[in-house]
Design a protein around this motif. Structure first.
Motif, PDB file in Angstrom:
ATOM      1  N   ILE A   1      64.861-117.761  46.219  1.00  0.00           N
ATOM      2  CA  ILE A   1      63.750-116.810  46.154  1.00  0.00           C
ATOM      3  C   ILE A   1      62.537-117.435  45.467  1.00  0.00           C
ATOM      4  N   GLN A   2      62.756-118.146  44.389  1.00  0.00           N
ATOM      5  CA  GLN A   2      61.655-118.799  43.683  1.00  0.00           C
ATOM      6  C   GLN A   2      60.978-119.839  44.577  1.00  0.00           C
ATOM      7  N   ASN A   3      61.749-120.627  45.286  1.00  0.00           N
ATOM      8  CA  ASN A   3      61.195-121.631  46.191  1.00  0.00           C
ATOM      9  C   ASN A   3      60.407-120.961  47.325  1.00  0.00           C
ATOM     10  N   LEU A   4      60.947-119.900  47.864  1.00  0.00           N
ATOM     11  CA  LEU A   4      60.266-119.163  48.923  1.00  0.00           C
ATOM     12  C   LEU A   4      58.926-118.625  48.432  1.00  0.00           C
ATOM     13  N   LYS A   5      58.947-118.037  47.265  1.00  0.00           N
ATOM     14  CA  LYS A   5      57.745-117.423  46.691  1.00  0.00           C
ATOM     15  C   LYS A   5      56.681-118.463  46.321  1.00  0.00           C
ATOM     16  N   GLU A   6      57.091-119.544  45.702  1.00  0.00           N
ATOM     17  CA  GLU A   6      56.134-120.527  45.201  1.00  0.00           C
ATOM     18  C   GLU A   6      55.646-121.519  46.249  1.00  0.00           C
ATOM     19  N   ASN A   7      56.457-121.809  47.255  1.00  0.00           N
ATOM     20  CA  ASN A   7      56.121-122.895  48.169  1.00  0.00           C
ATOM     21  C   ASN A   7      55.928-122.498  49.629  1.00  0.00           C
ATOM     22  N   VAL A   8      56.335-121.302  50.016  1.00  0.00           N
ATOM     23  CA  VAL A   8      56.335-120.981  51.440  1.00  0.00           C
ATOM     24  C   VAL A   8      55.506-119.743  51.782  1.00  0.00           C
ATOM     25  N   LEU A   9      55.758-118.655  51.108  1.00  0.00           N
ATOM     26  CA  LEU A   9      55.109-117.400  51.473  1.00  0.00           C
ATOM     27  C   LEU A   9      53.624-117.395  51.152  1.00  0.00           C
ATOM     28  N   PRO A  10      52.807-116.951  52.101  1.00  0.00           N
ATOM     29  CA  PRO A  10      51.393-116.741  51.781  1.00  0.00           C
ATOM     30  C   PRO A  10      51.278-115.650  50.708  1.00  0.00           C
ATOM     31  N   GLU A  11      50.215-115.686  49.939  1.00  0.00           N
ATOM     32  CA  GLU A  11      50.061-114.739  48.823  1.00  0.00           C
ATOM     33  C   GLU A  11      50.046-113.287  49.263  1.00  0.00           C
ATOM     34  N   ASN A  12      49.582-113.016  50.490  1.00  0.00           N
ATOM     35  CA  ASN A  12      49.465-111.632  50.939  1.00  0.00           C
ATOM     36  C   ASN A  12      50.784-111.028  51.422  1.00  0.00           C
ATOM     37  N   VAL A  13      51.839-111.828  51.514  1.00  0.00           N
ATOM     38  CA  VAL A  13      53.139-111.332  51.977  1.00  0.00           C
ATOM     39  C   VAL A  13      53.946-110.842  50.785  1.00  0.00           C
ATOM     40  N   LYS A  14      54.388-109.595  50.856  1.00  0.00           N
ATOM     41  CA  LYS A  14      55.175-109.016  49.774  1.00  0.00           C
ATOM     42  C   LYS A  14      56.605-109.558  49.830  1.00  0.00           C
ATOM     43  N   LEU A  15      57.144-109.908  48.697  1.00  0.00           N
ATOM     44  CA  LEU A  15      58.538-110.326  48.595  1.00  0.00           C
ATOM     45  C   LEU A  15      59.286-109.226  47.860  1.00  0.00           C
ATOM     46  N   ILE A  16      60.204-108.593  48.558  1.00  0.00           N
ATOM     47  CA  ILE A  16      60.938-107.462  47.993  1.00  0.00           C
ATOM     48  C   ILE A  16      62.404-107.849  47.877  1.00  0.00           C
ATOM     49  N   THR A  17      62.879-107.945  46.649  1.00  0.00           N
ATOM     50  CA  THR A  17      64.285-108.242  46.424  1.00  0.00           C
ATOM     51  C   THR A  17      65.020-106.932  46.189  1.00  0.00           C
ATOM     52  N   ILE A  18      66.224-106.869  46.730  1.00  0.00           N
ATOM     53  CA  ILE A  18      66.992-105.631  46.607  1.00  0.00           C
ATOM     54  C   ILE A  18      68.396-105.949  46.132  1.00  0.00           C
ATOM     55  N   SER A  19      69.057-104.918  45.650  1.00  0.00           N
ATOM     56  CA  SER A  19      70.460-105.015  45.256  1.00  0.00           C
ATOM     57  C   SER A  19      71.206-103.892  45.963  1.00  0.00           C
ATOM     58  N   ASP A  20      72.478-103.779  45.682  1.00  0.00           N
ATOM     59  CA  ASP A  20      73.272-102.731  46.318  1.00  0.00           C
ATOM     60  C   ASP A  20      72.872-101.333  45.845  1.00  0.00           C
ATOM     61  N   ARG A  21      72.075-101.250  44.826  1.00  0.00           N
ATOM     62  CA  ARG A  21      71.626 -99.948  44.306  1.00  0.00           C
ATOM     63  C   ARG A  21      70.259 -99.523  44.833  1.00  0.00           C
ATOM     64  N   THR A  22      69.628-100.364  45.633  1.00  0.00           N
ATOM     65  CA  THR A  22      68.299-100.064  46.140  1.00  0.00           C
ATOM     66  C   THR A  22      68.409 -99.178  47.373  1.00  0.00           C
ATOM     67  N   SER A  23      67.721 -98.053  47.354  1.00  0.00           N
ATOM     68  CA  SER A  23      67.776 -97.143  48.504  1.00  0.00           C
ATOM     69  C   SER A  23      66.717 -97.520  49.543  1.00  0.00           C
ATOM     70  N   THR A  24      66.912 -97.039  50.754  1.00  0.00           N
ATOM     71  CA  THR A  24      65.944 -97.295  51.816  1.00  0.00           C
ATOM     72  C   THR A  24      64.583 -96.708  51.466  1.00  0.00           C
ATOM     73  N   HIS A  25      64.576 -95.560  50.823  1.00  0.00           N
ATOM     74  CA  HIS A  25      63.305 -94.935  50.446  1.00  0.00           C
ATOM     75  C   HIS A  25      62.572 -95.741  49.375  1.00  0.00           C
ATOM     76  N   GLN A  26      63.308 -96.351  48.451  1.00  0.00           N
ATOM     77  CA  GLN A  26      62.672 -97.201  47.439  1.00  0.00           C
ATOM     78  C   GLN A  26      61.999 -98.403  48.095  1.00  0.00           C
ATOM     79  N   ILE A  27      62.654 -98.986  49.082  1.00  0.00           N
ATOM     80  CA  ILE A  27      62.072-100.120  49.795  1.00  0.00           C
ATOM     81  C   ILE A  27      60.816 -99.689  50.534  1.00  0.00           C
ATOM     82  N   PHE A  28      60.895 -98.574  51.250  1.00  0.00           N
ATOM     83  CA  PHE A  28      59.736 -98.073  51.981  1.00  0.00           C
ATOM     84  C   PHE A  28      58.582 -97.779  51.032  1.00  0.00           C
ATOM     85  N   ASP A  29      58.880 -97.176  49.887  1.00  0.00           N
ATOM     86  CA  ASP A  29      57.828 -96.890  48.891  1.00  0.00           C
ATOM     87  C   ASP A  29      57.163 -98.173  48.405  1.00  0.00           C
ATOM     88  N   ARG A  30      57.944 -99.218  48.181  1.00  0.00           N
ATOM     89  CA  ARG A  30      57.360-100.511  47.730  1.00  0.00           C
ATOM     90  C   ARG A  30      56.469-101.107  48.801  1.00  0.00           C
TER      91      ARG A  30
END
Length: 99
Positions: free
Chosen positions: A65-94
C-alpha cells in the motif's frame, strides 16, 4: 462518464458485496486479471479510487500500500483501505465525501 473504482481483493477475501453495491450506485468497477499488473492499471487507467483489503498480502500489505501510494497512484486518486469491519456504506461515504 462513470467514476471508475479499482477493487483489489483475492479469492480468499472476496469483495464482491462491495463491488455489487458500487455497481448499483453507478460506479464502474475494475478488477485486474491474473495477468494484469496492479501498478500498471493504477498508473494508466483513469481511476477515481482504489479500494484495497488490508488482508490482501498478509503481513506485506502495508508495504504494498505504501509503495502504491508513494510511487504509482496519481495524487487525485483516493486510496481506500478496508478491513473486515468496514461496511459498504462506509466505503461509499468515503468515496462521496472525498470527491
Amino acid at each position: 462518464m462513470k467514476s471508475k473504482i479499482l477493487i483489489l481483493d483475492n479469492k480468499i477475501y472476496s469483495l464482491s458485496k462491495i463491488s455489487n453495491f458500487l455497481k448499483q450506485k453507478k460506479f464502474e468497477v475494475v478488477k485486474p486479471t491474473e495477468t494484469q499488473s496492479v501498478f500498471n492499471i493504477c498508473s494508466k487507467a483513469d481511476l477515481d479510487a482504489v479500494i484495497i483489503d488490508l488482508r490482501l498480502f498478509g503481513e506485506k500489505s502495508n508495504i504494498f500500500i505504501q509503495n502504491l501510494k508513494e510511487n504509482v497512484l496519481p495524487e487525485n486518486v483516493k486510496l481506500i483501505t478496508i478491513s473486515d469491519r468496514t461496511s459498504t456504506h462506509q466505503i461509499f461515504d468515503r468515496i462521496a465525501t472525498d470527491a
